[in-house]
Enzyme design. Sequence first.
Site, PDB file in Angstrom:
ATOM      1  N   VAL A  99       0.827  -1.206   0.000  1.00 19.69           N
ATOM      2  CA  VAL A  99       0.000   0.000   0.000  1.00 19.69           C
ATOM      3  C   VAL A  99       0.870   1.268   0.000  1.00 19.69           C
ATOM      4  CG1 VAL A  99      -1.767   1.300   1.258  1.00 19.69           C
ATOM      5  CG2 VAL A  99      -1.923  -1.194   1.115  1.00 19.69           C
ATOM      6  N   VAL A 136     -12.045  -0.061   4.037  1.00 18.75           N
ATOM      7  CA  VAL A 136     -13.172  -0.915   3.646  1.00 18.75           C
ATOM      8  C   VAL A 136     -13.285  -1.014   2.125  1.00 18.75           C
ATOM      9  CG1 VAL A 136     -15.675  -1.275   3.804  1.00 18.75           C
ATOM     10  CG2 VAL A 136     -14.465  -0.203   5.709  1.00 18.75           C
ATOM     11  N   LYS A 146     -14.164  -4.446   9.126  1.00 10.01           N
ATOM     12  CA  LYS A 146     -14.702  -3.556   8.088  1.00 10.01           C
ATOM     13  C   LYS A 146     -16.183  -3.269   8.343  1.00 10.01           C
ATOM     14  CE  LYS A 146     -11.427  -5.199   4.594  1.00 10.01           C
ATOM     15  NZ  LYS A 146     -11.177  -6.262   3.594  1.00 10.01           N
TER      16      LYS A 146
END
Lengths: 412, 412
Positions: free
Chosen positions: A14, A131, A204
């Site tokens: 990420v 999410v 989430k």
Amino acid sequence: MSVIKVAILGFGTVGEGVYKTIQSHAEELERVLGRKVEVAAILIKNKQKKRNINEDVLITSDFNEILSLPQLDVVVEAIVGKEPTLTLLKQAIQRGSHIITANKEMFAHHGNELFELAERHKVSIGFEATVAGGIPVIQTLRQLLNVNRVHTVQGILNGTSNFILTEMREKKQSFADALSLAQKKGYAEVDPTNDVEGFDAFYKTMILSRIAFGEEPNWQDVERVGISSITSELIETAEKLGLRFKHIASINKTCSHINAAVKPVLVGKSHPFYSVEGVENAVNVHSDIVGRITLQGPGAGMFPTASAVIEDLVYVCQNQPSNKNFTITTAENNEVKKGNKIELWLIQGLSKNYHHPLITWVAQATDEAAVIQATREEIEELLIQQKATCCFPILGEYEPESKNQEETVAIL
Amino acid sequence: MSVIKVAILGFGTVGEGVYKTIQSHAEELERVLGRKVEVAAILIKNKQKKRNINEDVLITSDFNEILSLPQLDVVVEAIVGKEPTLTLLKQAIQRGSHIITANKEMFAHHGNELFELAERHKVSIGFEATVAGGIPVIQTLRQLLNVNRVHTVQGILNGTSNFILTEMREKKQSFADALSLAQKKGYAEVDPTNDVEGFDAFYKTMILSRIAFGEEPNWQDVERVGISSITSELIETAEKLGLRFKHIASINKTCSHINAAVKPVLVGKSHPFYSVEGVENAVNVHSDIVGRITLQGPGAGMFPTASAVIEDLVYVCQNQPSNKNFTITTAENNEVKKGNKIELWLIQGLSKNYHHPLITWVAQATDEAAVIQATREEIEELLIQQKATCCFPILGEYEPESKNQEETVAIL
């Protein structure tokens, strides 16, 4: 012209995706924000490792060096685990930086705490990446559905589980083989518990609940079941009935409280989740004015996640921090209490000759498996009496596979 | 506390839905906007008709009475046709009111003109309701995908056509019978040309193009084909091959220009449009960072459309008018020019023995119909030579129906 200075914590998939995207989309960011965006620092664990990072970026394993920078507008967090992440982000907020996080576990546990701190320090928090990866579901709930009263949110939120279920169905593989392929492809960790036992989807779900309803259910009251008990035989039986297993998180707000569950559910061909396959994610938002809308897209991956972070970067830089961080929507869904509602179930182990006034047989797949109509209470009773070995709820309408499957399914 | 004063032009399905929703969601609007929202006036044609409207609302057939109101913050337009709508909205902008429109035909023709005027008068325009009903696709492109470079947008934008195609497939009805049912249900007009010949979808496509790419293709260059030539036999043939007809609008931006088409296309089971049925709409947005995301939901109806208008009301009241009205996104999609790309087609009327080096046979449904791989140029040549009677492109991947359809489809 002033510049927006960003620090990235972590340089895994990420973090690297965010760094690369800030470089490749410098022009768009400058056009939208009216200022250049510059990565000023990156926090890494191992300073020795070779990385493809510009020379003018401070690369450090000491967060204090980042906090001491003369300017620090936004801190992007792309680490895993609750600590030291929470501590670092609190320090960033106290320093006056907006924060953006992709860390669902930390944010599900400490989101409220961070929001309170952010409000005091007049900074914003972006958490789209926590999410459903690149699907802008958080911002849709936060920015686009302001007046609609959301009453139900359902989602396929764990790409790894969805990949495994898809592989098991398409290639008739066992759970173990599909999991092993997911690990080989980098979709699942060496210890896959978080994904396949539903913890990831659970975190989430709690974040979605807070943004949709302004609050969460009691964590202990949430049914959380993973996919490890789904066999390829069960998947095949469902297929014969025109149904597919999906691991679905659902949150429903009634007048009095919030119900949530994260578990394997069956969906028929007319359900928008039916064709959500592989690592894709999807979210259904049911609101009182618009009805149901579905968002579908990539649930993970370097660039989909980077997309969520980068669009959040625009959001935190453009928007005045406000109490809109968590929208409080009063849902007024007076749905019948779940226990008394007649629902559809795929049930296994119930004898064909079993009769009960509350049960309606809908379709028979094998001698052992059938679709029945019954209340949840009735189903629970059957399971206690051990008349049935297992059962799964069917979401939405059920259309029996009458045409193609005449030989295998008897429509009752 | 000050109040936001709204006028609604037209009191048909959309106008009435907006009026009712402002009443029923007064509390949400006040919470989000910090001010009460009040319908000050409604423009109607026939003053004699009985309507369920509060007494303190000015009901008039004279727009000048509305323009002369001491306060007029937002004008919501829910009429049809290009005129007098355009003139009324220009006057509203000149008076300093934000405008919100649900009128795709007028907005496709005159959107640019209205935007220029709005910029001069520092007011905003909401037009979410012009495309895909309650699905927030305009605001997703406008507010959420700021940095992503959008290169392709595809959509099922006409609920009436999708309803007809669904009915024809599910109930094996003729086009005429399915159309007549759509008319009975109020989905299609007495003169259905706008819907079934693709004009409605065409207008929506031009609006989407402007918001996604900042510009439109030349209208004359856009292929526009409706669904009236799709027979139930064609639908059945497609079904045998595991394919479904959808009426799809697609816009694609390359370095040099914008390609657009609105026409019947085939999709396989793995495509997110496959399970979009009945009056539902859906839009795929392909961007460079996130990849493909799909939005699906109700494409029309009183409350879905009202939802789009009401959420726009929040948008125009909260946002500073800016040149962000039409995002200019530089797409860099260097896709091979369409003509040379090998695509999949459902072709009818081509003899099984026909051989050509560029054509690959993929699956045979009947003696007359098959799935082939070929370039667009090749297909055009076949149609000119009258070796084929008709053909349709297949969007996305094609998975032959090998398992269930063994008897009817020969996999080649």
